[in-house]
Design a protein around this motif. Structure first.
Motif: not given
Ligand code: U2F
Length: 486
Positions: A19-20, A139, A302, A328, A361-362, A364, A379, A382-384, A387, A403-404
């Motif tokens: 999610s970049h 990000t 994702t 999800s 897909w939810a 979120q 997991h 960062w976006n999660s 949020e 970074d998780q």
């Molecule tokens: C990479 O992260 P990810 O893409 O694996 O995960 P998130 O940063 O948490 O972002 C997931 C986004 O997808 C959306 C959710 C987040 O905005 O709201 N989403 C959704 O709307 N519905 C769903 O059912 C599932 C997800 C990386 F792996 C991480 O380590 C980094 O921290 C991150 C940011 O750089 O990018």
């Protein structure tokens, strides 16, 4: 001379994986809305661009596709980093070629600023060559950015290849003893693996980033000053970079440029992170009328899906405690859920009062701002995390990559807004049950909820008219849209 040539032309280069790209586009939309005279050309792969919520035509943002680096007829091994490595090998030429195209499609209006994902250190050189600012977006958290920034210091301090015994000792070592600004609870084991080492294209890119980031005109992040105070102070005032600007949480200030294209009735200004908010499985309807803070929401982002034994541990824990939940999980991974699970929890019956709902897909952001949701099993992407903070929902993190781990430790030990799982694995069913019960049913859970609600208030304050993120954004806007030098 055509007056057009004096208008800012900002090129924005996205990293197309995980999610970049979505948060970078979110920031671009805010800048573009605030600077209607500027042109924004946005670059990502065709697959990534197709998944993003671009404003309709006739706005000042135009998407361009760049080569994804995948050779024709390539057969993927299934490793999550493989497409990432192929993409990195195609840089920087895939970008510089597409930049040319954007310039010629804009009456040769030359580039006045390069914005990009912070990963793309090589754009510092491209920007210097044409004498324009380079403005990277990291990000993730300010804390993980700082750890990457200090890669060489950390590697020198822990030595080239610590043997197992030494690693064991070092693991508990607190980083603050030698990394300036990081919170005192962070240990060596909480650092992104790429900081420690690795010779593939991805860790190599991050290592290069640690050297080049200081050349940025400004570095921006999807965080807010108050959330990471000591690191923010350090990055802002130690002259590591010229300017450091936290401008988040993005999901609280996302701008929808096509007002008619999306139904805004269900949310205020927050819509799910650029991905058109859709709820085909009726998650929000299913939540209606549930007890406050009673439902678990589960998503691992994702990039990663937990291995089958961990999916099983979590599934069994949920069944054992009987908590309602929305999970999800991508379709490709559903077959790894335990046999009969979907039937037992009623997810196949489409029943409003089933124990659980499993969806691919939810919505979120909307779920996390719903009062019925009481815990987010995540997991730690960062976006999660942002949020969840914006929604005031405590977390249980099972970190996998990058970074998780850092984020998970911030959640549990620095901010106190989440529970760890004993032994760290979801396959430990009792450990998962215990963590869920702590958050959903104990006094400690209430304390976590209070703490995250106060962070939520701070987040809202940061994006209010006088808030730190708003002020930082004004500064960013000036830098990004400064007129091209003649
Ligand atoms: C990479 O992260 P990810 O893409 O694996 O995960 P998130 O940063 O948490 O972002 C997931 C986004 O997808 C959306 C959710 C987040 O905005 O709201 N989403 C959704 O709307 N519905 C769903 O059912 C599932 C997800 C990386 F792996 C991480 O380590 C980094 O921290 C991150 C940011 O750089 O990018």
């Amino acid at each position: 001379r055509d007056h057009h040539h004096h208008h800012p032309h900002v090129v924005v280069a996205a990293f197309p994986h995980g999610s970049h790209a979505a948060p970078l586009l979110s920031l671009t939309r805010r800048l573009a809305a605030a600077a209607p005279n500027a042109t924004f050309s946005f670059f990502s792969t065709s697959k990534s661009n197709a998944s993003l919520n671009f404003p309709a035509a006739a706005t000042n943002i135009t998407p361009y596709d760049v080569d994804d680096g995948v050779p024709p007829n390539h057969v993927f091994s299934g490793h999550p980093l493989e497409p990432v490595e192929l993409f990195i090998k195609a840089t920087p030429h895939n970008f510089t070629k597409a930049f040319q195209e954007a310039v010629s499609r804009n009456n040769n209006n030359k580039i006045s600023c390069i914005m990009s994902d912070a990963f793309f250190w090589f754009l510092a050189e491209v920007a210097a060559d044409i004498n324009v600012p380079w403005v990277p977006l990291w990000t993730a958290a300010s804390t993980s950015l700082s750890l990457h920034f200090y890669t060489d210091l950390i590697r020198q301090t822990i030595g080239p290849a610590p043997d197992d015994a030494a690693t064991g000792e070092m693991e508990e070592a607190l980083l603050m003893s030698f990394v300036p600004g990081v919170p005192s609870a962070l240990r060596l084991q909480d650092i992104p693996a790429e900081v420690i080492g690795g010779d593939h294209a991805f860790p190599a890119m991050l290592h290069k980033m640690s050297h080049f980031i200081a050349r940025a005109t400004a570095v921006t992040v999807n965080s807010f000053d108050h959330l990471e105070p000591s690191v923010t102070q350090h990055l802002k005032y130690s002259n590591l970079f010229p300017t450091f600007l936290p401008v988040g949480p993005f999901n609280l200030i996302d701008i929808d440029m096509n007002n008619n294209a999306r139904d805004n009735s269900s949310t205020d200004s927050s819509t799910s992170n650029n991905l058109v908010a859709h709820d085909p499985d009726g998650c929000l309807h299913w939540l209606a009328g549930r007890e406050p803070a009673s439902v678990a929401y589960i998503s691992f982002g994702t990039v990663m899906t937990p291995p089958p034994p961990e999916l099983a541990g979590l599934a069994e824990a949920l069944e054992a405690i009987g908590a309602p939940f929305i999970w999800s999980i991508p379709d490709r991974a559903k077959h790894n859920l335990p046999q009969g699970f979907l039937e037992r929890i009623g997810s196949t019956s489409d029943h409003d009062r089933s124990q659980g709902k499993v969806v691919s897909w939810a919505p979120q952001v909307e779920l996390l701002s719903h009062e019925a949701v009481g815990v987010f099993v995540s997991h730690g992407g960062w976006n999660s995390v942002m949020e969840s903070v914006s929604g005031g929902v405590p977390l249980i993190c099972r970190p996998f990559l990058g970074d998780q781990r850092t984020n998970a430790r911030l959640v549990s030990h620095v901010w106190g807004i989440g529970a760890d799982i004993k032994d760290g694995r979801l396959s430990n069913k009792e450990g998962v049950m215990e963590a869920l019960e702590r958050v959903l049913k104990s006094e400690e859970g209430k304390v976590m909820r209070d703490k995250i609600k106060s962070l939520k208030e701070q987040a809202k304050k940061a994006v209010s008219p006088d808030g730190t993120s708003t002020k930082n954004f004004s500064q960013l806007l000036k830098i990004v849209t400064s007129p091209p030098s003649q």
